[in-house]
Write an enzyme that holds these catalytic residues in place. Structure first.
Site, mmCIF file in Angstrom:
data_model
loop_
_atom_site.group_PDB
_atom_site.id
_atom_site.type_symbol
_atom_site.label_atom_id
_atom_site.label_comp_id
_atom_site.label_asym_id
_atom_site.label_seq_id
_atom_site.Cartn_x
_atom_site.Cartn_y
_atom_site.Cartn_z
ATOM 1 N N SER A 1 124.927 59.357 63.095
ATOM 2 C CA SER A 1 124.911 60.171 62.622
ATOM 3 C C SER A 1 125.737 61.662 62.502
ATOM 4 C CB SER A 1 124.318 60.505 61.708
ATOM 5 O OG SER A 1 123.507 61.153 60.982
ATOM 6 N N GLY A 2 126.689 62.485 62.132
ATOM 7 C CA GLY A 2 127.306 63.543 62.082
ATOM 8 C C GLY A 2 125.959 64.321 63.324
ATOM 9 N N HIS A 3 125.244 64.960 61.801
ATOM 10 C CA HIS A 3 124.558 65.875 61.707
ATOM 11 C C HIS A 3 124.028 66.578 63.474
ATOM 12 C CE1 HIS A 3 120.366 64.918 60.556
ATOM 13 N NE2 HIS A 3 121.394 64.160 59.641
ATOM 14 N N GLN B 1 120.113 58.877 67.804
ATOM 15 C CA GLN B 1 120.088 59.807 68.991
ATOM 16 C C GLN B 1 120.415 60.048 70.130
ATOM 17 O OE1 GLN B 1 117.334 62.304 68.690
ATOM 18 N NE2 GLN B 1 117.043 61.813 66.127
ATOM 19 N N CYS C 1 112.358 63.328 58.750
ATOM 20 C CA CYS C 1 112.836 62.198 57.847
ATOM 21 C C CYS C 1 111.474 62.687 56.493
ATOM 22 C CB CYS C 1 113.453 61.128 57.154
ATOM 23 S SG CYS C 1 115.088 61.063 58.644
ATOM 24 N N GLY D 1 123.119 57.788 58.909
ATOM 25 C CA GLY D 1 122.893 57.274 59.316
ATOM 26 C C GLY D 1 123.003 55.676 59.374
ATOM 27 N N SER D 2 121.686 57.111 57.894
ATOM 28 C CA SER D 2 121.152 55.317 57.371
ATOM 29 C C SER D 2 121.582 54.959 55.717
ATOM 30 C CB SER D 2 120.356 56.663 55.646
ATOM 31 O OG SER D 2 118.995 57.249 57.312
ATOM 32 N N ASN E 1 113.769 58.434 68.543
ATOM 33 C CA ASN E 1 113.943 59.562 67.615
ATOM 34 C C ASN E 1 112.426 60.528 68.315
ATOM 35 O OD1 ASN E 1 113.194 57.786 65.544
ATOM 36 N ND2 ASN E 1 112.909 59.520 64.190
ATOM 37 N N THR F 1 136.832 58.757 47.907
ATOM 38 C CA THR F 1 137.972 59.428 48.449
ATOM 39 C C THR F 1 137.492 60.043 49.471
ATOM 40 O OG1 THR F 1 138.766 59.804 46.589
ATOM 41 C CG2 THR F 1 138.947 61.423 48.015
#
Length: 393
Positions: free
Chosen positions: A202-204, A182, A327, A73-74, A154, A240
């Site tokens: 963001s995936g996490h 979020q 963060c 995300g960042s 967030n 890659t």
């Protein structure tokens, strides 16, 4: 009281789900080909990336060619804001509009651009964390290059009126970016219907791995390359590709949007029970809107208690929580979001964020409501500040 383990910090990160991990495993083991290679092992990896891209596009309501995989995300936020600013600066547009409560990925990027000569307007929020659409529209100028306003906060979970913001920006001819890290999986999103030009995720935060994300860039919006080198991501972001992570993100995003109304109904009930129970503690307040709020977000301020002490005490009881943005959890400064709401420093210091998910149980909520009041009472008993607060000093 029997000690349990309760994870209530899903806004910070989520665990990888079994379906996501199962989808990733072949690309961590035998299907390890470089997607740029022309033999079958490489072509299989390339096909897996494009399948994931199609899943992500379907989840956001866009076309696969508008999806760019990033490192999170960042990174997506930085690319959207900096890329737009530098692209449009040549035409004299050096003004950016954002809010005072954005994630630091936006705020620090804007601060860096200010040092380069860009001007940034930081819209204030009211006591519930909401912006004024009138103030937003009035802030847009002929030299405005970009409006970047987060979909959902967030820390306090406030959901912004993204469709209305998108309409204003489209009417004014200004690009609109939203940090939806979020929001994804918690509210329905359609980038076309909501007039969103760029969107970060963001995936996490949705049960994929850390270190992978997306920047949606509407067709016709031409950002400068983020990384020069090979032809990956249509030559915009060289390097890659992280095939396992991208495959996992595709599955995670597909899962996240599969039943949003059901998730909202289930999680909101637990959230409201948690809010009502915690507000029974003397001198506590809910931060953010009670209604326009993410279904899993609870953020309260507890007077007479330091947030760090509260978190450490809860950890000893097996409860994982936060005092603000993950963060900046190592910072001793009070949350910029809570200060923007108008809270005094001493009240902002005593914030507690609990972010639950559809994996949270009613028993987890009961345990939190049993533990938090006991911990607060113990910490207040040791605090000379609490006695002065009660006396109104």
């Amino acid at each position: 009281m029997e000690k349990r383990f309760v994870y209530a910090d899903n806004s910070a990160t989520t665990k990888i789900s079994k379906s996501v991990l199962d989808a990733m495993m072949p690309y961590l083991t035998e299907a390890y080909g470089n997607p740029s290679s022309i033999y079958k092992l490489g072509r299989d990896s390339k096909r897996a990336i494009e399948n994931a891209r199609e899943k992500c596009a379907a989840a956001l309501g866009c076309t696969p060619s508008e999806i760019y995989f990033t490192g999170g995300g960042s990174e997506s936020d930085n690319w959207a804001v900096t890329g737009t600013a530098r692209k449009l600066a040549a035409s004299g547009k050096k003004h950016i509009i954002t809010t005072a409560v954005e994630h630091h990925a936006i705020l620090h990027t804007c601060a860096a651009l200010e040092k380069e000569g860009f001007e940034v307007t930081y819209l204030p929020v009211d006591s519930e964390g909401k912006i004024s659409l009138t103030e937003l529209e009035n802030a847009i100028r002929p030299d405005t290059a970009l409006v970047s306003i987060m979909y959902a906060n967030n820390e306090i979970g406030v959901i912004n009126p993204i469709s209305e913001i998108g309409k204003i920006c489209r009417k004014k001819g200004v690009l609109f970016h939203t940090d939806a890290v979020q929001a994804v999986g918690n509210v329905p999103i359609n980038v076309v219907e909501q007039s969103i030009d760029m969107l970060s995720l963001s995936g996490h935060k949705i049960h994929a791995q850390k270190g992978v994300g997306i920047l949606y860039i509407r067709k016709g919006v031409n950002l400068p390359n983020l990384i020069n080198g090979g032809g990956q991501e249509r030559s915009k972001r060289a390097g890659t590709e992280n095939v396992p992570a991208i495959v996992g993100l595709g599955v995670a995003l597909e899962n996240a949007v599969s039943d949003i109304p059901g998730k909202i109904e289930k999680v909101s009930k637990m959230r409201d029970k948690l809010i009502d129970g915690l507000l029974k503690i003397e001198r506590t307040r809910l931060n953010g809107s009670r209604t326009d709020r993410l279904c899993g977000n609870v953020n309260i301020s507890v007077e007479g208690v330091e947030g760090e002490s509260l978190l450490l005490s809860l950890d000893l009881k097996g409860i994982c929580a936060s005092s603000g943005s993950a963060c900046t959890s190592g910072s001793l400064d009070p949350s910029h979001v809570l200060l923007a709401l108008g809270l005094p420093h001493e009240v902002a210091h005593g914030s507690l964020r609990l972010s639950i998910s559809d994996e949270t149980t009613d028993e987890d909520i009961d345990y939190i409501l049993e533990v938090v009041p006991e911990v607060v009472e113990r910490l207040r008993a040791m605090s000379p500040l609490w006695e002065r607060i009660k006396k109104g000093e």
